[in-house]
Motif scaffolding. Structure first.
Motif, PDB file in Angstrom:
ATOM      1  N   LEU A  12      21.843  21.569 -45.592  1.00  0.00           N
ATOM      2  CA  LEU A  12      22.413  20.638 -44.631  1.00  0.00           C
ATOM      3  C   LEU A  12      23.837  20.223 -44.978  1.00  0.00           C
ATOM      4  O   LEU A  12      24.551  19.680 -44.155  1.00  0.00           O
ATOM      5  CB  LEU A  12      21.531  19.393 -44.519  1.00  0.00           C
ATOM      6  CG  LEU A  12      20.168  19.650 -43.867  1.00  0.00           C
ATOM      7  CD1 LEU A  12      19.322  18.387 -43.925  1.00  0.00           C
ATOM      8  CD2 LEU A  12      20.324  20.091 -42.436  1.00  0.00           C
ATOM      9  N   ILE A  30      21.431  11.958 -41.674  1.00  0.00           N
ATOM     10  CA  ILE A  30      20.100  12.388 -42.076  1.00  0.00           C
ATOM     11  C   ILE A  30      19.801  11.819 -43.453  1.00  0.00           C
ATOM     12  O   ILE A  30      20.636  11.850 -44.352  1.00  0.00           O
ATOM     13  CB  ILE A  30      20.001  13.926 -42.106  1.00  0.00           C
ATOM     14  CG1 ILE A  30      20.284  14.494 -40.712  1.00  0.00           C
ATOM     15  CG2 ILE A  30      18.639  14.378 -42.592  1.00  0.00           C
ATOM     16  CD1 ILE A  30      20.161  15.982 -40.639  1.00  0.00           C
ATOM     17  N   ALA A  36      24.254  16.808 -40.204  1.00  0.00           N
ATOM     18  CA  ALA A  36      23.705  18.102 -39.811  1.00  0.00           C
ATOM     19  C   ALA A  36      24.443  18.646 -38.606  1.00  0.00           C
ATOM     20  O   ALA A  36      25.098  17.911 -37.892  1.00  0.00           O
ATOM     21  CB  ALA A  36      22.225  17.979 -39.489  1.00  0.00           C
ATOM     22  N   LEU A  41      20.882  23.400 -38.911  1.00  0.00           N
ATOM     23  CA  LEU A  41      19.485  23.090 -38.646  1.00  0.00           C
ATOM     24  C   LEU A  41      18.677  24.361 -38.397  1.00  0.00           C
ATOM     25  O   LEU A  41      17.500  24.438 -38.752  1.00  0.00           O
ATOM     26  CB  LEU A  41      19.372  22.126 -37.469  1.00  0.00           C
ATOM     27  CG  LEU A  41      19.759  20.692 -37.815  1.00  0.00           C
ATOM     28  CD1 LEU A  41      19.966  19.886 -36.541  1.00  0.00           C
ATOM     29  CD2 LEU A  41      18.715  20.035 -38.691  1.00  0.00           C
ATOM     30  N   THR A 280       8.761  17.816 -40.985  1.00  0.00           N
ATOM     31  CA  THR A 280       9.250  19.171 -40.712  1.00  0.00           C
ATOM     32  C   THR A 280       8.124  20.183 -40.536  1.00  0.00           C
ATOM     33  O   THR A 280       8.383  21.349 -40.219  1.00  0.00           O
ATOM     34  CB  THR A 280      10.185  19.650 -41.836  1.00  0.00           C
ATOM     35  OG1 THR A 280       9.455  19.665 -43.072  1.00  0.00           O
ATOM     36  CG2 THR A 280      11.400  18.748 -41.957  1.00  0.00           C
ATOM     37  N   GLU A 288      12.319  20.140 -34.536  1.00  0.00           N
ATOM     38  CA  GLU A 288      13.587  20.499 -33.900  1.00  0.00           C
ATOM     39  C   GLU A 288      13.877  19.634 -32.686  1.00  0.00           C
ATOM     40  O   GLU A 288      15.036  19.445 -32.322  1.00  0.00           O
ATOM     41  CB  GLU A 288      13.580  21.972 -33.481  1.00  0.00           C
ATOM     42  CG  GLU A 288      13.600  22.951 -34.634  1.00  0.00           C
ATOM     43  CD  GLU A 288      12.202  23.447 -34.959  1.00  0.00           C
ATOM     44  OE1 GLU A 288      12.107  24.577 -35.469  1.00  0.00           O
ATOM     45  OE2 GLU A 288      11.242  22.721 -34.707  1.00  0.00           O
ATOM     46  N   SER A 290      13.498  16.394 -32.417  1.00  0.00           N
ATOM     47  CA  SER A 290      14.242  15.219 -32.870  1.00  0.00           C
ATOM     48  C   SER A 290      15.637  15.599 -33.351  1.00  0.00           C
ATOM     49  O   SER A 290      16.600  14.857 -33.139  1.00  0.00           O
ATOM     50  CB  SER A 290      13.478  14.503 -33.989  1.00  0.00           C
ATOM     51  OG  SER A 290      12.369  13.793 -33.474  1.00  0.00           O
ATOM     52  N   ALA A 291      15.751  16.759 -33.997  1.00  0.00           N
ATOM     53  CA  ALA A 291      17.062  17.203 -34.460  1.00  0.00           C
ATOM     54  C   ALA A 291      18.006  17.434 -33.284  1.00  0.00           C
ATOM     55  O   ALA A 291      19.165  16.985 -33.285  1.00  0.00           O
ATOM     56  CB  ALA A 291      16.921  18.476 -35.294  1.00  0.00           C
ATOM     57  N   ARG A 292      17.518  18.122 -32.261  1.00  0.00           N
ATOM     58  CA  ARG A 292      18.356  18.381 -31.084  1.00  0.00           C
ATOM     59  C   ARG A 292      18.667  17.081 -30.343  1.00  0.00           C
ATOM     60  O   ARG A 292      19.773  16.904 -29.819  1.00  0.00           O
ATOM     61  CB  ARG A 292      17.660  19.375 -30.149  1.00  0.00           C
ATOM     62  CG  ARG A 292      17.502  20.773 -30.736  1.00  0.00           C
ATOM     63  CD  ARG A 292      16.981  21.750 -29.692  1.00  0.00           C
ATOM     64  NE  ARG A 292      16.654  23.029 -30.311  1.00  0.00           N
ATOM     65  CZ  ARG A 292      15.437  23.515 -30.441  1.00  0.00           C
ATOM     66  NH1 ARG A 292      14.407  22.829 -29.963  1.00  0.00           N
ATOM     67  NH2 ARG A 292      15.221  24.674 -31.016  1.00  0.00           N
ATOM     68  N   LEU A 308      18.714  10.407 -38.178  1.00  0.00           N
ATOM     69  CA  LEU A 308      17.576  11.310 -38.290  1.00  0.00           C
ATOM     70  C   LEU A 308      17.003  11.239 -39.694  1.00  0.00           C
ATOM     71  O   LEU A 308      17.724  11.427 -40.679  1.00  0.00           O
ATOM     72  CB  LEU A 308      18.026  12.737 -37.971  1.00  0.00           C
ATOM     73  CG  LEU A 308      16.982  13.850 -37.970  1.00  0.00           C
ATOM     74  CD1 LEU A 308      15.900  13.588 -36.933  1.00  0.00           C
ATOM     75  CD2 LEU A 308      17.648  15.193 -37.700  1.00  0.00           C
ATOM     76  N   LEU A 310      14.285  13.101 -41.769  1.00  0.00           N
ATOM     77  CA  LEU A 310      13.374  14.248 -41.834  1.00  0.00           C
ATOM     78  C   LEU A 310      12.535  14.165 -43.101  1.00  0.00           C
ATOM     79  O   LEU A 310      13.064  13.977 -44.190  1.00  0.00           O
ATOM     80  CB  LEU A 310      14.174  15.553 -41.828  1.00  0.00           C
ATOM     81  CG  LEU A 310      14.929  15.871 -40.533  1.00  0.00           C
ATOM     82  CD1 LEU A 310      15.739  17.146 -40.716  1.00  0.00           C
ATOM     83  CD2 LEU A 310      13.987  16.002 -39.349  1.00  0.00           C
TER      84      LEU A 310
END
Length: 361
Positions: A12, A30, A36, A41, A280, A288, A290-292, A308, A310
């Protein structure tokens, strides 16, 4: 630092400044690394898949926080139970509980909690969100909101219920000794989806059903905490697709029509601060999402609005999502929204056991 965490941090962090500057995307903060980008990611997911294949036998990544049961509300000093938030008192799902804090004086600042349960199960008293009650030891009133299950009403019935509950709290704040000027909503799984949708539809009259009552009050919220929350109905994991179909009343996977119920497709520049917590190894709601979501929120707002957190190898409804460490970070975020000037004077490290009753809901 473990080998696994070292790999995550390296992935990251490597090349971040150059890529972020080239893309013009505000950084997503993060917990593991600080920032990130979409490219990193993608690499992160590949690395996690490789690590999963090397994971020692015997690790259960889908450990539930609680198997059934309900919160024992008698352990708290003051609770308003089964309060109807619509203009009538006909549906037992359209009610809320208000649990008052042990610290501070009224009017109390408010966290509004939406339970999980695949949009068709769970309850506002479910033991699966017991850790949310730690907030009442930190000066916050906790409001648990029930909503109609998919068996009773297809989407957007659940969003209409959520907005009606927020309007009720604002319209009746004085009666219940609440400071409802600024509200933070929190939810897990399906509840996280509702929390995100409330934010994504702030100020949208078309998302309201004001006939449910208190139409003159605002349903806008000022902050969101999503735990394993659904950001995109159309990209659910295999284990979650049936629940999404049930909610929408048609096959939702990769359906453009289902984007109407996907907060990730409804973000604008006014999206409020959001904390996304996700494991994860979530096979029901891929992390993904939540990441997006975090990346798109920051792109739309032009600043680091999204945070975020994780949790490596944690699954859906995993105990690691509700530890004291995670809750402390969650409350830090809530404090930044509800006590923006001088901080929360009631914060402590006191996280007592929350008693539950082991009975069927």
């Amino acid at each position: 630092m473990t080998f696994r965490k070292t790999v995550v941090v390296a992935l990251l962090s490597f090349g971040l400044a150059t890529i972020a500057q080239a893309r013009g995307v505000p950084p997503v903060h993060i917990s593991l690394s600080g920032e990130a980008t979409p490219e990193l990611l993608a690499d992160f997911r590949q690395a996690l898949n490789r690590m999963a294949n090397r994971r020692p036998n015997g690790i259960n990544t889908e450990t539930a926080t609680a198997a059934g049961g309900v919160i024992d509300l008698d352990q708290f000093w003051k609770v308003e139970k089964d309060v109807p938030y619509t203009g009538d008192d006909l549906n037992a799902h359209q009610r809320l509980n208000i649990t008052y804090p042990f610290e501070g004086d009224p009017p109390y600042r408010v966290i509004v909690n939406f339970h999980g349960g695949d949009w068709n199960s769970g309850s506002r008293q479910s033991a699966t969100h017991a850790q949310a009650y730690w907030a009442i030891y930190q000066g916050y009133a906790l409001v648990d909101v029930g909503y109609r299950p998919a068996d009773e009403g297809l989407w957007p019935a659940q969003l209409h219920d959520a907005k009606a509950a927020i309007r009720f709290l604002r319209a009746n704040a004085e009666q219940y000794e609440l400071d409802a000027e600024r509200l933070v909503v929190i939810g897990a799984g399906a509840g996280g989806h509702l929390a995100q949708m409330l934010a994504a539809t702030n100020g949208e009259p078309s998302a309201e059903d004001t006939g449910m009552g208190y139409g003159d009050a605002s349903s806008e919220i000022q902050g969101v905490v999503s735990l394993s929350g659904v950001a995109d109905i159309t990209t659910m994991g295999e284990q979650g697709r049936e629940a999404a179909d049930h909610l929408m009343g048609y096959p939702a996977y990769q359906s453009k029509q289902a984007l109407e119920a996907s907060p990730i497709a409804r973000i604008d520049e006014d999206f409020p601060p959001i904390l996304l917590v996700h494991g994860t190894n979530d096979r029901m709601v891929p992390f993904e999402q939540s990441a997006r979501m975090a990346i798109r929120v920051n792109t739309a707002t032009g600043q680091s609005t999204a945070n975020l957190n994780l949790l490596v190898n944690a699954g859906h409804q995993d105990r690691r999502l509700t530890t004291e460490e995670v809750m402390a970070k969650t409350l830090d975020f809530v404090d930044s929204v509800l006590f923006p000037d001088n901080g929360n004077p009631h914060r402590s490290t006191f996280y007592p056991g929350i008693q539950t009753i082991d009975v069927a809901e």
